[in-house]
Design a protein around this motif. Sequence first.
Motif, PDB file in Angstrom:
ATOM      1  N   ASN A 180       0.836  -1.202   0.000  1.00  0.00           N
ATOM      2  CA  ASN A 180       0.000   0.000   0.000  1.00  0.00           C
ATOM      3  C   ASN A 180       0.874   1.255   0.000  1.00  0.00           C
ATOM      4  N   PRO A 181       1.095   1.880  -1.161  1.00  0.00           N
ATOM      5  CA  PRO A 181       1.935   3.083  -1.215  1.00  0.00           C
ATOM      6  C   PRO A 181       1.307   4.290  -0.511  1.00  0.00           C
ATOM      7  N   ASN A 182       0.031   4.180  -0.145  1.00  0.00           N
ATOM      8  CA  ASN A 182      -0.635   5.282   0.549  1.00  0.00           C
ATOM      9  C   ASN A 182      -0.808   5.017   2.037  1.00  0.00           C
ATOM     10  N   ASP A 183      -0.161   3.984   2.556  1.00  0.00           N
ATOM     11  CA  ASP A 183      -0.247   3.710   3.986  1.00  0.00           C
ATOM     12  C   ASP A 183       0.247   4.939   4.752  1.00  0.00           C
ATOM     13  N   PRO A 184      -0.512   5.420   5.732  1.00  0.00           N
ATOM     14  CA  PRO A 184      -0.119   6.634   6.460  1.00  0.00           C
ATOM     15  C   PRO A 184       1.232   6.511   7.163  1.00  0.00           C
ATOM     16  N   LEU A 185       1.559   5.332   7.660  1.00  0.00           N
ATOM     17  CA  LEU A 185       2.857   5.162   8.323  1.00  0.00           C
ATOM     18  C   LEU A 185       3.994   5.208   7.312  1.00  0.00           C
ATOM     19  N   LEU A 186       3.775   4.647   6.144  1.00  0.00           N
ATOM     20  CA  LEU A 186       4.782   4.714   5.087  1.00  0.00           C
ATOM     21  C   LEU A 186       5.017   6.154   4.670  1.00  0.00           C
ATOM     22  N   ARG A 187       3.942   6.894   4.523  1.00  0.00           N
ATOM     23  CA  ARG A 187       4.050   8.296   4.083  1.00  0.00           C
ATOM     24  C   ARG A 187       4.847   9.152   5.073  1.00  0.00           C
ATOM     25  N   GLN A 188       4.943   8.697   6.320  1.00  0.00           N
ATOM     26  CA  GLN A 188       5.737   9.417   7.326  1.00  0.00           C
ATOM     27  C   GLN A 188       7.234   9.244   7.091  1.00  0.00           C
ATOM     28  N   VAL A 189       7.634   8.141   6.449  1.00  0.00           N
ATOM     29  CA  VAL A 189       9.064   7.846   6.349  1.00  0.00           C
ATOM     30  C   VAL A 189       9.620   7.781   4.935  1.00  0.00           C
ATOM     31  N   LEU A 190       8.795   7.521   3.936  1.00  0.00           N
ATOM     32  CA  LEU A 190       9.299   7.406   2.566  1.00  0.00           C
ATOM     33  C   LEU A 190       9.478   8.787   1.953  1.00  0.00           C
ATOM     34  N   PRO A 191      10.706   9.156   1.619  1.00  0.00           N
ATOM     35  CA  PRO A 191      10.918  10.471   1.003  1.00  0.00           C
ATOM     36  C   PRO A 191      10.222  10.531  -0.356  1.00  0.00           C
ATOM     37  N   MET A 192       9.521  11.614  -0.591  1.00  0.00           N
ATOM     38  CA  MET A 192       8.789  11.789  -1.842  1.00  0.00           C
ATOM     39  C   MET A 192       9.370  12.981  -2.605  1.00  0.00           C
ATOM     40  N   GLN A 193       9.285  12.942  -3.916  1.00  0.00           N
ATOM     41  CA  GLN A 193       9.840  14.003  -4.735  1.00  0.00           C
ATOM     42  C   GLN A 193       9.204  15.360  -4.421  1.00  0.00           C
ATOM     43  N   ALA A 194       7.943  15.382  -4.072  1.00  0.00           N
ATOM     44  CA  ALA A 194       7.259  16.646  -3.772  1.00  0.00           C
ATOM     45  C   ALA A 194       7.919  17.379  -2.604  1.00  0.00           C
ATOM     46  N   GLU A 195       8.601  16.640  -1.743  1.00  0.00           N
ATOM     47  CA  GLU A 195       9.269  17.266  -0.600  1.00  0.00           C
ATOM     48  C   GLU A 195      10.519  18.043  -1.002  1.00  0.00           C
ATOM     49  N   THR A 196      11.004  17.837  -2.208  1.00  0.00           N
ATOM     50  CA  THR A 196      12.215  18.527  -2.648  1.00  0.00           C
ATOM     51  C   THR A 196      11.926  19.851  -3.341  1.00  0.00           C
ATOM     52  N   ILE A 197      10.659  20.145  -3.568  1.00  0.00           N
ATOM     53  CA  ILE A 197      10.282  21.379  -4.260  1.00  0.00           C
ATOM     54  C   ILE A 197      10.301  22.540  -3.276  1.00  0.00           C
ATOM     55  N   ASN A 198      11.062  23.581  -3.628  1.00  0.00           N
ATOM     56  CA  ASN A 198      11.112  24.774  -2.781  1.00  0.00           C
ATOM     57  C   ASN A 198       9.842  25.596  -2.967  1.00  0.00           C
ATOM     58  N   GLN A 199       9.245  25.960  -1.869  1.00  0.00           N
ATOM     59  CA  GLN A 199       8.038  26.783  -1.887  1.00  0.00           C
ATOM     60  C   GLN A 199       8.386  28.187  -1.394  1.00  0.00           C
ATOM     61  N   SER A 200       7.845  29.179  -2.023  1.00  0.00           N
ATOM     62  CA  SER A 200       8.087  30.539  -1.569  1.00  0.00           C
ATOM     63  C   SER A 200       7.273  30.812  -0.307  1.00  0.00           C
ATOM     64  N   GLY A 201       7.770  31.703   0.510  1.00  0.00           N
ATOM     65  CA  GLY A 201       7.039  32.094   1.704  1.00  0.00           C
ATOM     66  C   GLY A 201       7.372  31.269   2.942  1.00  0.00           C
ATOM     67  N   GLY A 202       8.191  30.255   2.784  1.00  0.00           N
ATOM     68  CA  GLY A 202       8.566  29.435   3.938  1.00  0.00           C
ATOM     69  C   GLY A 202       9.671  30.096   4.750  1.00  0.00           C
ATOM     70  N   VAL A 203       9.833  29.644   5.966  1.00  0.00           N
ATOM     71  CA  VAL A 203      10.901  30.158   6.817  1.00  0.00           C
ATOM     72  C   VAL A 203      11.733  28.995   7.331  1.00  0.00           C
ATOM     73  N   GLN A 204      13.009  29.263   7.636  1.00  0.00           N
ATOM     74  CA  GLN A 204      13.923  28.234   8.120  1.00  0.00           C
ATOM     75  C   GLN A 204      13.538  27.712   9.495  1.00  0.00           C
ATOM     76  N   ASP A 205      13.023  28.595  10.351  1.00  0.00           N
ATOM     77  CA  ASP A 205      12.726  28.226  11.731  1.00  0.00           C
ATOM     78  C   ASP A 205      11.279  28.592  12.063  1.00  0.00           C
ATOM     79  N   PRO A 206      10.307  27.800  11.573  1.00  0.00           N
ATOM     80  CA  PRO A 206       8.905  28.181  11.704  1.00  0.00           C
ATOM     81  C   PRO A 206       8.402  28.266  13.145  1.00  0.00           C
ATOM     82  N   VAL A 207       8.991  27.553  14.082  1.00  0.00           N
ATOM     83  CA  VAL A 207       8.513  27.614  15.464  1.00  0.00           C
ATOM     84  C   VAL A 207       9.355  28.540  16.338  1.00  0.00           C
ATOM     85  N   GLY A 208      10.465  29.061  15.784  1.00  0.00           N
ATOM     86  CA  GLY A 208      11.265  30.027  16.517  1.00  0.00           C
ATOM     87  C   GLY A 208      12.146  29.452  17.605  1.00  0.00           C
ATOM     88  N   ASP A 209      12.440  28.168  17.559  1.00  0.00           N
ATOM     89  CA  ASP A 209      13.236  27.569  18.631  1.00  0.00           C
ATOM     90  C   ASP A 209      14.744  27.642  18.386  1.00  0.00           C
TER      91      ASP A 209
END
Length: 97
Positions: free
Chosen positions: A66-95
């Motif tokens: 099941n490629p859509n298993d929620p637990l798999l989706r937590q750990v399998l790197p996906m190509q969509a994660e490599t796309i840079n999005q505008s408006g993001g910040v390096q430290d979103p929670v400020g820690d």
Amino acid sequence: MITKSAQTLEYSSGWQQALANAIRDPAVLLDKLSLPAALLPAAKAAAQQFPLRVPLSYLERIERGNPNDPLLRQVLPMQAETINQSGGVQDPVGDMQ
């Protein structure tokens, strides 16, 4: 005679051992979960930025085939994660301040 599961052995030897034995190669992960090889190129590319580490006890909880298993989706790197999005910040929670 009682045998121990991989999960029991992993927990009894500690989290360090669990990480040492963790799956780090997307090809191995896909093979163990009977997932389509078509997912491999994107997973390998994304794993360059987001290294893969899947403990065996976690792997046992993922639904095979099941490629859509929620637990798999937590750990399998996906190509969509490599796309840079505008408006993001390096430290979103400020820690890191």
